[in-house]
Design an enzyme around this catalytic site. Structure first.
Site, PDB file in Angstrom:
ATOM      1  N   ASP A 137      -7.984  -3.396  14.551  1.00 20.89           N
ATOM      2  CA  ASP A 137      -9.382  -3.339  13.554  1.00 20.89           C
ATOM      3  C   ASP A 137      -9.594  -4.289  12.592  1.00 20.89           C
ATOM      4  O   ASP A 137     -10.019  -5.029  12.041  1.00 20.89           O
ATOM      5  CB  ASP A 137     -10.176  -2.093  13.553  1.00 20.89           C
ATOM      6  CG  ASP A 137      -8.838  -1.318  12.178  1.00 20.89           C
ATOM      7  OD1 ASP A 137      -8.302  -2.113  12.473  1.00 20.89           O
ATOM      8  OD2 ASP A 137      -9.564  -0.765  11.972  1.00 20.89           O
ATOM      9  N   HIS A 187      -7.602  -4.508  10.164  1.00 21.40           N
ATOM     10  CA  HIS A 187      -7.239  -4.486   8.230  1.00 21.40           C
ATOM     11  C   HIS A 187      -5.894  -4.945   8.334  1.00 21.40           C
ATOM     12  O   HIS A 187      -5.161  -5.631   9.029  1.00 21.40           O
ATOM     13  CB  HIS A 187      -7.260  -2.574   8.490  1.00 21.40           C
ATOM     14  CG  HIS A 187      -6.524  -1.996   9.120  1.00 21.40           C
ATOM     15  ND1 HIS A 187      -6.327  -1.307  10.467  1.00 21.40           N
ATOM     16  CD2 HIS A 187      -4.616  -1.731   8.556  1.00 21.40           C
ATOM     17  CE1 HIS A 187      -5.535  -0.716  10.397  1.00 21.40           C
ATOM     18  NE2 HIS A 187      -4.399  -1.042   9.560  1.00 21.40           N
ATOM     19  N   ASP A 193       0.927  -1.150   0.033  1.00 23.80           N
ATOM     20  CA  ASP A 193      -0.192  -0.152   0.172  1.00 23.80           C
ATOM     21  C   ASP A 193       0.799   1.303  -0.340  1.00 23.80           C
ATOM     22  O   ASP A 193       2.217   1.802  -0.195  1.00 23.80           O
ATOM     23  CB  ASP A 193      -0.538   0.008   0.916  1.00 23.80           C
ATOM     24  CG  ASP A 193      -0.420  -0.456   2.811  1.00 23.80           C
ATOM     25  OD1 ASP A 193       1.021  -0.652   3.183  1.00 23.80           O
ATOM     26  OD2 ASP A 193      -1.161  -0.810   3.317  1.00 23.80           O
ATOM     27  N   GLU A 201      -9.827  -1.367   5.496  1.00 27.20           N
ATOM     28  CA  GLU A 201     -10.737  -1.246   6.901  1.00 27.20           C
ATOM     29  C   GLU A 201     -11.921  -2.810   6.603  1.00 27.20           C
ATOM     30  O   GLU A 201     -12.181  -3.324   5.643  1.00 27.20           O
ATOM     31  CB  GLU A 201     -10.205  -0.007   6.317  1.00 27.20           C
ATOM     32  CG  GLU A 201      -9.864   1.059   6.285  1.00 27.20           C
ATOM     33  CD  GLU A 201      -9.019   0.967   7.011  1.00 27.20           C
ATOM     34  OE1 GLU A 201      -8.669   0.308   7.978  1.00 27.20           O
ATOM     35  OE2 GLU A 201      -8.075   2.514   7.530  1.00 27.20           O
TER      36      GLU A 201
END
Length: 267
Positions: free
Chosen positions: A141, A143, A72, A148
């Site tokens: 979380d 990801h 990314d 996400e």
């Protein structure tokens, strides 16, 4: 899914770096048959990269015929900015090994046509074939890369809106100023990741415990992107002790027994 439980981050880094080298050396890459390696950025792999550099310097591995794809990149940050993932990987790994620069592939978050850039990246991966080994981390979380919660398991490389939680977590790289963290990034998709022949996910620290629990004990759920790895035939989750505190004791014992039995068979 295979799960390896280790005591601390040093052991995790030693395991992952050793495995990467074993995979490259076993593959015996050549100029016409390179080893395809996917790599992450962030804090999770830093010790792994330090180990890889040391092992390269000791003559235990060469990256001459390795092709790297990163996961990314932020949109709107130049590649030489200290907070860019391109700069991070160069400073912490690429510039210290014998890899050819043309064999290192980054997403470019500064092009005019971002959709074209995402398509270009997917095509570049496909031009080589499936990635042999993709190393990744996981957010608290759940990801993976910048996929996400809510990301489609069929997603490809694309523009992604970053959650406030992700931006808060990454603010430590921006002098703890959330307003300085970009709101958008380019990321490989979960489907892109799942096409890799093998995946290793690094999970360290107590703040990753809920994500580890969701990955191992939870159901497949798009609110926990890491759970998509339950679909993959060859995924290994490497955990330190702190990241396992949400797991049931019987779950830990089960995977520990499997690892002991595997070691007896293969050693």
């Amino acid at each position: 899914m295979k799960v390896v439980f280790l005591d601390n981050t040093d052991q995790v880094a030693q395991w992952v770096s050793g495995y990467i080298i074993w995979k490259i050396n076993s593959f015996k890459p050549t100029i016409s048959r390179p080893f395809l390696l996917g790599l992450p950025t962030g804090s999770s792999p830093i010790k792994t990269y330090k180990n890889l550099i040391k092992l390269y310097q000791d003559g235990q591995v060469s990256f001459k015929y390795v092709v790297i794809f990163t996961m990314d990149e932020y949109i709107g940050i130049s590649s030489d900015d200290p907070t860019s993932y391109c700069k991070f990987l160069h400073d912490n790994f690429i510039d210290h090994i014998d890899i050819a620069q043309e064999n290192v592939n980054f997403l470019n978050g500064n092009v005019t046509d971002l959709n074209y850039e995402c398509e270009r990246y997917e095509k570049k991966i496909k031009s080589y074939g499936n990635i042999h080994l993709f190393i990744g981390g996981v957010g608290k979380d759940g990801h993976v890369a910048f996929n996400e919660p809510g990301s489609s398991f069929n997603s490809r490389t694309r523009v992604k809106n970053l959650s406030r939680e992700t931006r808060l977590s990454n603010a430590r790289f921006f002098s703890y100023k959330i307003e300085a963290v970009p709101k958008f990034a380019l990321t490989i998709g979960l489907a892109t990741l799942l096409e890799s022949q093998e995946i290793i996910i690094i999970a360290t620290g107590q703040d990753k415990a809920a994500a580890v629990q969701a990955a191992i004990e939870g159901s497949v759920n798009h609110t926990w992107p890491i759970s998509c790895l339950q679909f993959h035939p060859k995924t290994t989750l490497i955990c330190d002790e702190l990241s396992t505190v949400e797991l049931k004791i019987k779950t830990v014992k089960y995977f520990q027994e499997l690892e002991v039995n595997n070691n007896k068979i293969f050693n």
